[in-house]
Design a protein around this motif. Structure first.
Motif, short mmCIF file in Angstrom:
data_model
loop_
_atom_site.label_atom_id
_atom_site.label_comp_id
_atom_site.label_asym_id
_atom_site.label_seq_id
_atom_site.Cartn_x
_atom_site.Cartn_y
_atom_site.Cartn_z
N TYR A 56 0.83 -1.21 0.00
CA TYR A 56 0.00 0.00 0.00
C TYR A 56 0.87 1.26 0.00
O TYR A 56 0.53 2.26 -0.64
CB TYR A 56 -0.93 0.01 1.22
CG TYR A 56 -2.25 -0.67 0.97
CD1 TYR A 56 -3.39 0.07 0.69
CD2 TYR A 56 -2.36 -2.06 1.01
CE1 TYR A 56 -4.61 -0.55 0.45
CE2 TYR A 56 -3.57 -2.69 0.79
CZ TYR A 56 -4.70 -1.93 0.50
OH TYR A 56 -5.89 -2.54 0.27
N THR A 59 2.28 1.58 -3.56
CA THR A 59 1.21 2.00 -4.47
C THR A 59 0.82 3.45 -4.21
O THR A 59 0.59 4.24 -5.14
CB THR A 59 -0.02 1.10 -4.30
OG1 THR A 59 0.37 -0.27 -4.52
CG2 THR A 59 -1.12 1.48 -5.27
N LEU A 63 0.90 6.67 -6.66
CA LEU A 63 -0.33 7.42 -6.88
C LEU A 63 -0.15 8.89 -6.56
O LEU A 63 -0.71 9.77 -7.24
CB LEU A 63 -1.46 6.82 -6.04
CG LEU A 63 -2.89 7.19 -6.44
CD1 LEU A 63 -3.16 6.84 -7.90
CD2 LEU A 63 -3.89 6.47 -5.53
N LEU A 98 -10.44 11.93 -9.55
CA LEU A 98 -10.44 10.48 -9.37
C LEU A 98 -9.15 10.01 -8.70
O LEU A 98 -9.18 9.17 -7.78
CB LEU A 98 -10.61 9.80 -10.72
CG LEU A 98 -10.63 8.25 -10.70
CD1 LEU A 98 -11.80 7.76 -9.86
CD2 LEU A 98 -10.71 7.70 -12.13
N LEU A 99 -8.01 10.56 -9.14
CA LEU A 99 -6.73 10.17 -8.54
C LEU A 99 -6.66 10.57 -7.06
O LEU A 99 -6.18 9.82 -6.21
CB LEU A 99 -5.57 10.80 -9.31
CG LEU A 99 -5.28 10.22 -10.70
CD1 LEU A 99 -4.25 11.07 -11.43
CD2 LEU A 99 -4.80 8.78 -10.59
N THR A 101 -9.19 10.98 -5.03
CA THR A 101 -10.10 10.12 -4.28
C THR A 101 -9.47 8.75 -4.02
O THR A 101 -9.53 8.22 -2.90
CB THR A 101 -11.42 9.94 -5.05
OG1 THR A 101 -12.00 11.22 -5.29
CG2 THR A 101 -12.39 9.08 -4.26
N ARG A 102 -8.86 8.20 -5.06
CA ARG A 102 -8.19 6.90 -4.91
C ARG A 102 -7.07 6.98 -3.88
O ARG A 102 -6.87 6.06 -3.07
CB ARG A 102 -7.62 6.44 -6.26
CG ARG A 102 -8.68 5.89 -7.22
CD ARG A 102 -8.03 5.52 -8.55
NE ARG A 102 -6.95 4.55 -8.35
CZ ARG A 102 -6.01 4.29 -9.25
NH1 ARG A 102 -5.99 4.95 -10.42
NH2 ARG A 102 -5.08 3.38 -9.00
N MET A 105 -8.53 7.09 -0.30
CA MET A 105 -9.01 5.77 0.10
C MET A 105 -7.85 4.82 0.38
O MET A 105 -7.87 4.03 1.33
CB MET A 105 -9.90 5.19 -1.01
CG MET A 105 -11.21 5.94 -1.19
SD MET A 105 -12.18 5.28 -2.57
CE MET A 105 -12.52 3.63 -1.96
N LEU A 106 -6.80 4.93 -0.48
CA LEU A 106 -5.64 4.08 -0.30
C LEU A 106 -4.94 4.36 1.03
O LEU A 106 -4.56 3.44 1.76
CB LEU A 106 -4.67 4.28 -1.47
CG LEU A 106 -3.51 3.27 -1.55
CD1 LEU A 106 -4.03 1.90 -1.92
CD2 LEU A 106 -2.49 3.74 -2.58
#
Length: 378
Positions: A56, A59, A63, A98-99, A101-102, A105-106
């Motif tokens: 995580y 990633t 991100l 979108l990025l 938000t991701r 959440m990540l």
């Protein structure tokens, strides 16, 4: 008939006590085994969780880079609004949103995994403490079980001898009570106190982890481990004092050498052992009796005489076995009889049972010499 009933009742009580203690030991062993299984499962789960946290993190880092680039693109579009179509502007905006938000959440999932990892590690520490405490208690129960199974089984014999020698029987029983008190005091002042300290330290570990102070918790764990090792050493020493297994396996001479070294290290005392004559196995009852005589003499020299140097000399000839235990302690006046001096009484009885002689020479401030001579039975 009354005698047989009483003896049978005593045997029944002893057997019941042994069974209860054995069952307790088995239950503690089962608790320890279950804790070990859970410990192994937790270790695997922690490793998996750590790997997922790392995934995580990696990633998330990638991100974040994409989010930064997207923001730059969005800033470029906003600055030169007239150069881009409405569709392009919306695509850049939607992509950036979108990025982001991701990424949020990540990171939230990453924090959840971190919390899970920390919780598992705290449970792991608690389990290790449970395992250590269970093993320590099981060791002490083994001491008690051995005491019940070995020494208490001889109660009927002692009672019979006490009936035949009533004048001396009471002193024997009182001497045994003193020995039990000594063992109880050693367990209370040694392993029991250490267990209490370990419990307090384990609470400090828990507090440190809750506060997020991992370094402090680690230091406390190291301290707890030292206490556990020290407690285990104490229990093993008490077991050895009750009856060293080496006496049956190796014989009197090697056991005395090892015992002298052990007592010397534990009490920071210089003990010298010298063997004269043929080194060989003796009759079992002679080996046990002579070992106990040396053991009692050493304990007296260390605890009551404050001796710094103790010399043990043993000579085996064709006719006799002679033991000399000499110390440089404070000594005592042999003409003054001490009340409840059951140590010497017990020693004299052991020597008399071997048809031998016991002589104690001592002067105040000049140390003590214990001379034991018994016939050599081939």
């Amino acid at each position: 008939m009354l005698k047989k009933f009483k003896d049978g009742a005593i045997d029944s009580v002893i057997d019941e006590m042994v069974e209860v203690v054995q069952n307790s030991k088995d239950e503690i062993f089962e608790i320890s085994e279950e804790a070990r299984k859970e410990h192994s499962t937790l270790l695997k789960e922690i490793e998996i969780t750590k790997e997922r946290v790392l995934e995580y993190i990696n990633t998330g880092n990638k991100l974040e880079t994409e989010v930064r680039n997207s923001r730059k693109k969005l800033a470029e579009v906003s600055k030169h609004f007239d150069r881009y179509s409405e569709k392009e502007i919306r695509e850049v905006y939607d992509s950036t949103h979108l990025l982001q938000t991701r990424l949020i959440m990540l990171r939230q999932e990453e924090r959840t995994l971190r919390d899970k990892r920390d919780s598992l590690e705290r449970r792991l520490v608690s389990l290790m403490q449970t395992i250590d405490r269970a093993e320590d208690v099981a060791s002490k129960i083994s001491v008690v079980l051995n005491y019940l199974s070995d020494d208490f089984k001889k109660v009927n014999v002692i009672i019979e001898e006490a009936r035949e020698r009533q004048a001396f029987g009471l002193q024997i029983i009182e001497a045994q009570e003193e020995e039990r008190k000594r063992i109880s005091r050693e367990i209370h002042d040694g392993p029991a106190q250490m267990l209490a300290n370990i419990l307090l330290r384990s609470e400090l570990v828990e507090r440190a982890y809750k506060k997020g102070n991992a370094q402090s918790a680690l230091e406390e764990i190291k301290s707890v481990r030292k206490m556990v090792r020290s407690s285990l050493y104490e229990v093993r020493r008490i077991i050895y004092d009750l009856r060293p297994m080496a006496l049956d396996d190796l014989g009197l001479i090697p056991t005395l050498k090892k015992y002298a070294d052990t007592i010397a290290d534990y009490n920071n005392t210089n003990i010298e052992f010298k063997m004269i004559g043929e080194e060989r196995r003796l009759d079992s009852k002679y080996e046990v009796a002579l070992f106990r005589l040396v053991q009692e003499s050493l304990q007296n020299a260390i605890k009551h005489a404050d001796a710094k140097l103790i010399q043990i000399k043993m000579e085996i000839t064709k006719d006799n076995i002679t033991l000399l235990i000499k110390d440089d302690g404070k000594g005592f006046d042999t003409s003054k009889k001490k009340d409840k001096s059951f140590g010497l009484i017990g020693m004299r009885e052991r020597v008399e049972m071997l048809d031998g002689k016991l002589e104690v020479k001592s002067n105040v401030g000049k140390g003590t010499s214990v001379i034991i001579q018994v016939p050599n039975v081939l």
